[in-house]
Motif scaffolding. Structure first.
Motif, PDB file in Angstrom:
ATOM      1  N   GLU A 113      21.467  -1.811  -0.815  1.00  0.00           N
ATOM      2  CA  GLU A 113      21.527  -1.178  -2.132  1.00  0.00           C
ATOM      3  C   GLU A 113      21.401  -2.225  -3.238  1.00  0.00           C
ATOM      4  N   GLU A 114      20.671  -3.275  -2.942  1.00  0.00           N
ATOM      5  CA  GLU A 114      20.429  -4.364  -3.890  1.00  0.00           C
ATOM      6  C   GLU A 114      19.319  -3.955  -4.853  1.00  0.00           C
ATOM      7  N   LYS A 115      19.532  -4.173  -6.147  1.00  0.00           N
ATOM      8  CA  LYS A 115      18.551  -3.788  -7.156  1.00  0.00           C
ATOM      9  C   LYS A 115      17.814  -5.003  -7.683  1.00  0.00           C
ATOM     10  N   GLU A 116      16.512  -4.816  -7.892  1.00  0.00           N
ATOM     11  CA  GLU A 116      15.663  -5.825  -8.504  1.00  0.00           C
ATOM     12  C   GLU A 116      14.896  -5.172  -9.629  1.00  0.00           C
ATOM     13  N   THR A 117      14.422  -5.970 -10.564  1.00  0.00           N
ATOM     14  CA  THR A 117      13.621  -5.458 -11.661  1.00  0.00           C
ATOM     15  C   THR A 117      12.146  -5.574 -11.319  1.00  0.00           C
ATOM     16  N   ILE A 118      11.404  -4.517 -11.590  1.00  0.00           N
ATOM     17  CA  ILE A 118       9.954  -4.524 -11.424  1.00  0.00           C
ATOM     18  C   ILE A 118       9.350  -4.925 -12.759  1.00  0.00           C
ATOM     19  N   ALA A 119       8.634  -6.035 -12.778  1.00  0.00           N
ATOM     20  CA  ALA A 119       8.086  -6.571 -14.028  1.00  0.00           C
ATOM     21  C   ALA A 119       6.672  -6.054 -14.264  1.00  0.00           C
ATOM     22  N   LEU A 120       6.549  -4.733 -14.392  1.00  0.00           N
ATOM     23  CA  LEU A 120       5.277  -4.086 -14.695  1.00  0.00           C
ATOM     24  C   LEU A 120       5.529  -3.036 -15.777  1.00  0.00           C
ATOM     25  N   PRO A 121       4.490  -2.583 -16.461  1.00  0.00           N
ATOM     26  CA  PRO A 121       4.699  -1.517 -17.450  1.00  0.00           C
ATOM     27  C   PRO A 121       5.297  -0.274 -16.785  1.00  0.00           C
ATOM     28  N   THR A 122       6.116   0.464 -17.522  1.00  0.00           N
ATOM     29  CA  THR A 122       6.731   1.660 -16.960  1.00  0.00           C
ATOM     30  C   THR A 122       5.687   2.754 -16.774  1.00  0.00           C
ATOM     31  N   SER A 123       5.898   3.533 -15.715  1.00  0.00           N
ATOM     32  CA  SER A 123       4.985   4.616 -15.377  1.00  0.00           C
ATOM     33  C   SER A 123       5.728   5.597 -14.488  1.00  0.00           C
ATOM     34  N   ASN A 124       5.362   6.847 -14.521  1.00  0.00           N
ATOM     35  CA  ASN A 124       6.028   7.869 -13.725  1.00  0.00           C
ATOM     36  C   ASN A 124       5.514   7.810 -12.289  1.00  0.00           C
ATOM     37  N   VAL A 125       5.936   6.781 -11.571  1.00  0.00           N
ATOM     38  CA  VAL A 125       5.478   6.519 -10.203  1.00  0.00           C
ATOM     39  C   VAL A 125       6.676   6.169  -9.339  1.00  0.00           C
ATOM     40  N   LEU A 126       6.692   6.711  -8.124  1.00  0.00           N
ATOM     41  CA  LEU A 126       7.705   6.373  -7.123  1.00  0.00           C
ATOM     42  C   LEU A 126       6.997   5.834  -5.888  1.00  0.00           C
ATOM     43  N   LYS A 127       7.595   4.837  -5.256  1.00  0.00           N
ATOM     44  CA  LYS A 127       7.011   4.269  -4.038  1.00  0.00           C
ATOM     45  C   LYS A 127       8.123   4.021  -3.036  1.00  0.00           C
ATOM     46  N   TYR A 128       7.857   4.397  -1.793  1.00  0.00           N
ATOM     47  CA  TYR A 128       8.803   4.197  -0.696  1.00  0.00           C
ATOM     48  C   TYR A 128       8.122   3.369   0.383  1.00  0.00           C
ATOM     49  N   THR A 129       8.722   2.231   0.721  1.00  0.00           N
ATOM     50  CA  THR A 129       8.204   1.377   1.780  1.00  0.00           C
ATOM     51  C   THR A 129       9.053   1.601   3.024  1.00  0.00           C
ATOM     52  N   LEU A 130       8.393   1.723   4.165  1.00  0.00           N
ATOM     53  CA  LEU A 130       9.067   2.019   5.429  1.00  0.00           C
ATOM     54  C   LEU A 130       9.249   0.764   6.253  1.00  0.00           C
ATOM     55  N   GLU A 131      10.097   0.866   7.263  1.00  0.00           N
ATOM     56  CA  GLU A 131      10.476  -0.295   8.064  1.00  0.00           C
ATOM     57  C   GLU A 131       9.304  -0.984   8.758  1.00  0.00           C
ATOM     58  N   ASN A 132       8.210  -0.282   8.990  1.00  0.00           N
ATOM     59  CA  ASN A 132       7.063  -0.907   9.648  1.00  0.00           C
ATOM     60  C   ASN A 132       6.011  -1.389   8.649  1.00  0.00           C
ATOM     61  N   GLY A 133       6.324  -1.320   7.350  1.00  0.00           N
ATOM     62  CA  GLY A 133       5.399  -1.765   6.317  1.00  0.00           C
ATOM     63  C   GLY A 133       4.541  -0.648   5.732  1.00  0.00           C
ATOM     64  N   ALA A 134       4.558   0.532   6.339  1.00  0.00           N
ATOM     65  CA  ALA A 134       3.833   1.670   5.767  1.00  0.00           C
ATOM     66  C   ALA A 134       4.495   2.053   4.447  1.00  0.00           C
ATOM     67  N   TRP A 135       3.778   2.791   3.603  1.00  0.00           N
ATOM     68  CA  TRP A 135       4.345   3.196   2.327  1.00  0.00           C
ATOM     69  C   TRP A 135       3.782   4.527   1.876  1.00  0.00           C
ATOM     70  N   VAL A 136       4.544   5.166   0.983  1.00  0.00           N
ATOM     71  CA  VAL A 136       4.143   6.415   0.341  1.00  0.00           C
ATOM     72  C   VAL A 136       4.375   6.242  -1.152  1.00  0.00           C
ATOM     73  N   CYS A 137       3.390   6.621  -1.941  1.00  0.00           N
ATOM     74  CA  CYS A 137       3.485   6.519  -3.388  1.00  0.00           C
ATOM     75  C   CYS A 137       3.219   7.911  -3.979  1.00  0.00           C
ATOM     76  N   ILE A 138       4.023   8.276  -4.978  1.00  0.00           N
ATOM     77  CA  ILE A 138       3.917   9.597  -5.599  1.00  0.00           C
ATOM     78  C   ILE A 138       3.740   9.408  -7.098  1.00  0.00           C
ATOM     79  N   ARG A 139       2.763  10.121  -7.663  1.00  0.00           N
ATOM     80  CA  ARG A 139       2.587  10.057  -9.110  1.00  0.00           C
ATOM     81  C   ARG A 139       1.866  11.296  -9.615  1.00  0.00           C
ATOM     82  N   PRO A 140       2.304  11.775 -10.768  1.00  0.00           N
ATOM     83  CA  PRO A 140       1.574  12.876 -11.394  1.00  0.00           C
ATOM     84  C   PRO A 140       0.273  12.354 -11.993  1.00  0.00           C
TER      85      PRO A 140
END
Length: 113
Positions: free
Chosen positions: A46-73
Motif C-alpha cells: 500500500e505504498e504510494k508514489e507520485t506519477i509525474a505526468l499531466p493529470t488525466s481520467n485514466v486508470l491502469k492496473y499492472t498484474l503480477e506477470n507484467g500484464a496490464w489493463v488501462c481504462i479511459r473514457p
C-alpha cells in the motif's frame, strides 16, 4: 449514447476508483495507477508514489506477470476504452490471457449495469 452514456462512463470510472480489483484473470494486481490523482499504489505494501505526468481520467492496473489493463473514457465521444497489454511465451497464450482479462472486465461491467 448522450447524457445517460456519459453518466454510465462516470459510474464505471468511479467504481474502479473506489473498488479497485485485487486480481484480474486469476492474477494479482500489483500496481494501481490513477492519473487523475497522480498516484501509483504498490498493492502489496500500500505504498504510494507520485506519477509525474499531466493529470488525466485514466486508470491502469499492472498484474503480477507484467500484464496490464488501462481504462479511459474517450475525450470526444461518450465511449469508454479498455486497453490490454500482455507478454506470454506464445501468441496463443497471449490471446488466452487477453480473453480472460476481457471476460473479467465484462463481468464486472455487467454488475454495474
Amino acid at each position: 449514447e448522450g447524457k445517460s452514456g456519459s453518466e454510465r462512463i462516470d459510474k464505471i470510472m468511479n467504481d474502479f476508483r473506489q473498488n479497485p480489483p485485487a486480481s484480474l484473470a486469476d492474477l494479482k494486481v500489483t500496481v494501481r495507477e490513477d492519473y487523475m490523482t497522480s498516484e501509483r499504489i504498490i498493492s502489496e505494501r500500500e505504498e504510494k508514489e507520485t506519477i509525474a505526468l499531466p493529470t488525466s481520467n485514466v486508470l491502469k492496473y499492472t498484474l503480477e506477470n507484467g500484464a496490464w489493463v488501462c481504462i479511459r473514457p474517450s475525450g470526444t465521444e461518450p465511449k469508454i476504452k479498455f486497453y490490454y497489454g500482455v507478454k506470454e511465451a506464445t501468441a496463443n497464450k497471449s490471446n488466452q490471457l487477453i480473453k480472460k482479462l476481457v471476460n473479467d472486465m465484462n463481468e464486472r461491467l455487467a454488475v454495474l449495469s
